[in-house]
Scaffold this motif. Structure first.
Motif, PDB file in Angstrom:
ATOM      1  N   PRO A  32     -15.723  -2.132 -14.012  1.00 38.51           N
ATOM      2  CA  PRO A  32     -15.750  -3.371 -13.227  1.00 38.51           C
ATOM      3  C   PRO A  32     -14.579  -4.290 -13.564  1.00 38.51           C
ATOM      4  CG  PRO A  32     -17.312  -3.503 -15.011  1.00 38.51           C
ATOM      5  CD  PRO A  32     -16.740  -2.112 -15.043  1.00 38.51           C
ATOM      6  N   ARG A  33     -14.095  -4.988 -12.553  1.00 34.42           N
ATOM      7  CA  ARG A  33     -13.022  -5.968 -12.742  1.00 34.42           C
ATOM      8  C   ARG A  33     -13.632  -7.231 -13.348  1.00 34.42           C
ATOM      9  NH1 ARG A  33     -11.259 -10.243  -9.860  1.00 34.42           N
ATOM     10  NH2 ARG A  33     -12.714  -9.785  -8.158  1.00 34.42           N
ATOM     11  N   ILE A  34     -13.045  -7.698 -14.443  1.00 31.20           N
ATOM     12  CA  ILE A  34     -13.509  -8.921 -15.089  1.00 31.20           C
ATOM     13  C   ILE A  34     -13.050 -10.109 -14.247  1.00 31.20           C
ATOM     14  CG2 ILE A  34     -13.339 -10.362 -17.161  1.00 31.20           C
ATOM     15  CD1 ILE A  34     -13.027  -7.739 -18.760  1.00 31.20           C
ATOM     16  N   THR A  35     -13.978 -10.996 -13.909  1.00 29.51           N
ATOM     17  CA  THR A  35     -13.658 -12.158 -13.077  1.00 29.51           C
ATOM     18  C   THR A  35     -13.607 -13.465 -13.870  1.00 29.51           C
ATOM     19  OG1 THR A  35     -15.997 -12.349 -12.462  1.00 29.51           O
ATOM     20  CG2 THR A  35     -14.565 -11.085 -10.988  1.00 29.51           C
ATOM     21  N   ASN A  36     -14.134 -13.463 -15.075  1.00 22.59           N
ATOM     22  CA  ASN A  36     -14.009 -14.614 -15.979  1.00 22.59           C
ATOM     23  C   ASN A  36     -14.091 -14.102 -17.407  1.00 22.59           C
ATOM     24  OD1 ASN A  36     -13.827 -17.498 -16.512  1.00 22.59           O
ATOM     25  ND2 ASN A  36     -15.908 -17.330 -17.265  1.00 22.59           N
ATOM     26  N   PRO A  37     -13.094 -14.389 -18.215  1.00 25.20           N
ATOM     27  CA  PRO A  37     -12.015 -15.355 -18.057  1.00 25.20           C
ATOM     28  C   PRO A  37     -10.867 -14.826 -17.186  1.00 25.20           C
ATOM     29  CG  PRO A  37     -11.821 -14.289 -20.178  1.00 25.20           C
ATOM     30  CD  PRO A  37     -13.082 -13.763 -19.545  1.00 25.20           C
ATOM     31  N   VAL A  51     -18.968 -14.509 -19.705  1.00 28.81           N
ATOM     32  CA  VAL A  51     -18.057 -13.470 -19.235  1.00 28.81           C
ATOM     33  C   VAL A  51     -18.674 -12.913 -17.963  1.00 28.81           C
ATOM     34  CG1 VAL A  51     -17.015 -11.228 -19.758  1.00 28.81           C
ATOM     35  CG2 VAL A  51     -17.306 -12.924 -21.581  1.00 28.81           C
ATOM     36  N   THR A  52     -17.868 -12.805 -16.892  1.00 25.12           N
ATOM     37  CA  THR A  52     -18.377 -12.268 -15.634  1.00 25.12           C
ATOM     38  C   THR A  52     -17.499 -11.121 -15.162  1.00 25.12           C
ATOM     39  OG1 THR A  52     -17.130 -13.841 -14.281  1.00 25.12           O
ATOM     40  CG2 THR A  52     -19.357 -14.493 -14.928  1.00 25.12           C
ATOM     41  N   TRP A  53     -18.095 -10.240 -14.368  1.00 24.20           N
ATOM     42  CA  TRP A  53     -17.372  -9.100 -13.813  1.00 24.20           C
ATOM     43  C   TRP A  53     -18.004  -8.727 -12.474  1.00 24.20           C
ATOM     44  CZ3 TRP A  53     -20.263  -9.228 -18.225  1.00 24.20           C
ATOM     45  CH2 TRP A  53     -21.466  -8.534 -18.215  1.00 24.20           C
ATOM     46  N   GLY A  90     -23.597  -8.279 -14.080  1.00 26.09           N
ATOM     47  CA  GLY A  90     -22.394  -8.996 -13.661  1.00 26.09           C
ATOM     48  C   GLY A  90     -22.005 -10.168 -14.538  1.00 26.09           C
ATOM     49  N   SER A  91     -22.794 -10.470 -15.559  1.00 27.46           N
ATOM     50  CA  SER A  91     -22.434 -11.579 -16.439  1.00 27.46           C
ATOM     51  C   SER A  91     -23.164 -11.477 -17.767  1.00 27.46           C
ATOM     52  CB  SER A  91     -22.755 -12.927 -15.789  1.00 27.46           C
ATOM     53  OG  SER A  91     -24.142 -13.099 -15.667  1.00 27.46           O
ATOM     54  N   CYS A  92     -22.599 -12.159 -18.761  1.00 26.95           N
ATOM     55  CA  CYS A  92     -23.231 -12.202 -20.080  1.00 26.95           C
ATOM     56  C   CYS A  92     -22.704 -13.423 -20.833  1.00 26.95           C
ATOM     57  CB  CYS A  92     -22.907 -10.930 -20.853  1.00 26.95           C
ATOM     58  SG  CYS A  92     -23.734 -10.832 -22.453  1.00 26.95           S
ATOM     59  N   PRO A  93     -23.589 -14.268 -21.357  1.00 24.66           N
ATOM     60  CA  PRO A  93     -23.136 -15.401 -22.168  1.00 24.66           C
ATOM     61  C   PRO A  93     -22.684 -14.920 -23.547  1.00 24.66           C
ATOM     62  CG  PRO A  93     -25.520 -15.347 -22.113  1.00 24.66           C
ATOM     63  CD  PRO A  93     -25.044 -14.236 -21.215  1.00 24.66           C
ATOM     64  N   ILE A  94     -21.649 -15.560 -24.066  1.00 28.14           N
ATOM     65  CA  ILE A  94     -21.149 -15.246 -25.410  1.00 28.14           C
ATOM     66  C   ILE A  94     -20.834 -16.555 -26.133  1.00 28.14           C
ATOM     67  CG2 ILE A  94     -20.198 -12.993 -24.774  1.00 28.14           C
ATOM     68  CD1 ILE A  94     -17.679 -15.603 -25.399  1.00 28.14           C
ATOM     69  N   THR A  95     -20.744 -16.492 -27.447  1.00 24.18           N
ATOM     70  CA  THR A  95     -20.252 -17.619 -28.227  1.00 24.18           C
ATOM     71  C   THR A  95     -18.829 -17.291 -28.649  1.00 24.18           C
ATOM     72  OG1 THR A  95     -22.452 -18.168 -29.039  1.00 24.18           O
ATOM     73  CG2 THR A  95     -20.585 -19.002 -30.319  1.00 24.18           C
ATOM     74  N   GLU A 106      -7.834 -11.578 -24.932  1.00 24.46           N
ATOM     75  CA  GLU A 106      -8.400 -10.844 -23.807  1.00 24.46           C
ATOM     76  C   GLU A 106      -9.832 -10.482 -24.143  1.00 24.46           C
ATOM     77  OE1 GLU A 106      -5.053  -7.948 -22.065  1.00 24.46           O
ATOM     78  OE2 GLU A 106      -5.246  -7.870 -24.255  1.00 24.46           O
ATOM     79  N   ILE A 107     -10.647 -10.391 -23.124  1.00 32.55           N
ATOM     80  CA  ILE A 107     -12.006  -9.875 -23.274  1.00 32.55           C
ATOM     81  C   ILE A 107     -11.965  -8.391 -22.949  1.00 32.55           C
ATOM     82  CG2 ILE A 107     -14.290  -9.849 -22.176  1.00 32.55           C
ATOM     83  CD1 ILE A 107     -13.938 -12.163 -24.135  1.00 32.55           C
ATOM     84  N   VAL A 108     -12.654  -7.588 -23.746  1.00 33.10           N
ATOM     85  CA  VAL A 108     -12.771  -6.155 -23.483  1.00 33.10           C
ATOM     86  C   VAL A 108     -14.232  -5.884 -23.155  1.00 33.10           C
ATOM     87  CG1 VAL A 108     -12.377  -3.828 -24.348  1.00 33.10           C
ATOM     88  CG2 VAL A 108     -10.959  -5.713 -25.185  1.00 33.10           C
TER      89      VAL A 108
END
Length: 134
Positions: A32-37, A51-53, A90-95, A106-108
């Motif tokens: 999936p294409r990461i849409t945030n960040p 983080v969203t994708w 499609g999303s996941c909260p992170i600290t 970058e987010i992986v």
């Protein structure tokens, strides 16, 4: 008892042949294409971000567990930001971890294969610790 040993060997051989004939089980590949960040994103250390994708074409079954890690200067850091979530969400909260301020993070997103976000900025401004930004 002498008969049981050759019989069990024959059964094992037949099972192995059946598995070999069936071939390897194909994995579901989902990249999936990461849409945030995004490239213009600025996060502050010690804040909660999402983080969203794009999960619009996700397969029904995902073969592997999901994992989000942080990458900096072309090296994946030892920061596991999230794991075990459903890639189809499609999303996941992170600290955001406390890291040195820089614009080359970058987010992986790992699942069946890894995907990288565009480089973005993390600041370690302790005066803003605890705030959530978009």
């Amino acid at each position: 008892m002498r008969f049981a040993t050759p019989l069990s060997a024959l059964v094992s051989l037949l099972c192995a042949a059946a598995v070999h004939a069936a071939g390897p089980v194909p994995l579901d590949v989902f990249v999936p294409r990461i849409t945030n960040p995004t490239a213009g994103t600025v996060w502050v250390s010690n804040t909660t971000q999402t983080v969203t994708w794009d999960a619009s074409n996700a397969p029904v079954n995902i073969s592997n567990g999901a994992l989000i890690m942080l990458r900096h200067n072309n090296r994946t850091a030892p920061f596991i930001l999230a794991k075990g979530f459903d890639l189809r969400s499609g999303s996941c909260p992170i600290t955001v971890p406390w890291v040195l301020s820089d614009d080359d993070y970058e987010i992986v997103l790992f699942g069946d294969s890894g995907n990288f976000s565009p480089p973005f900025t993390i600041t370690s401004d302790t005066a803003n610790a605890g705030q959530t930004t978009a």
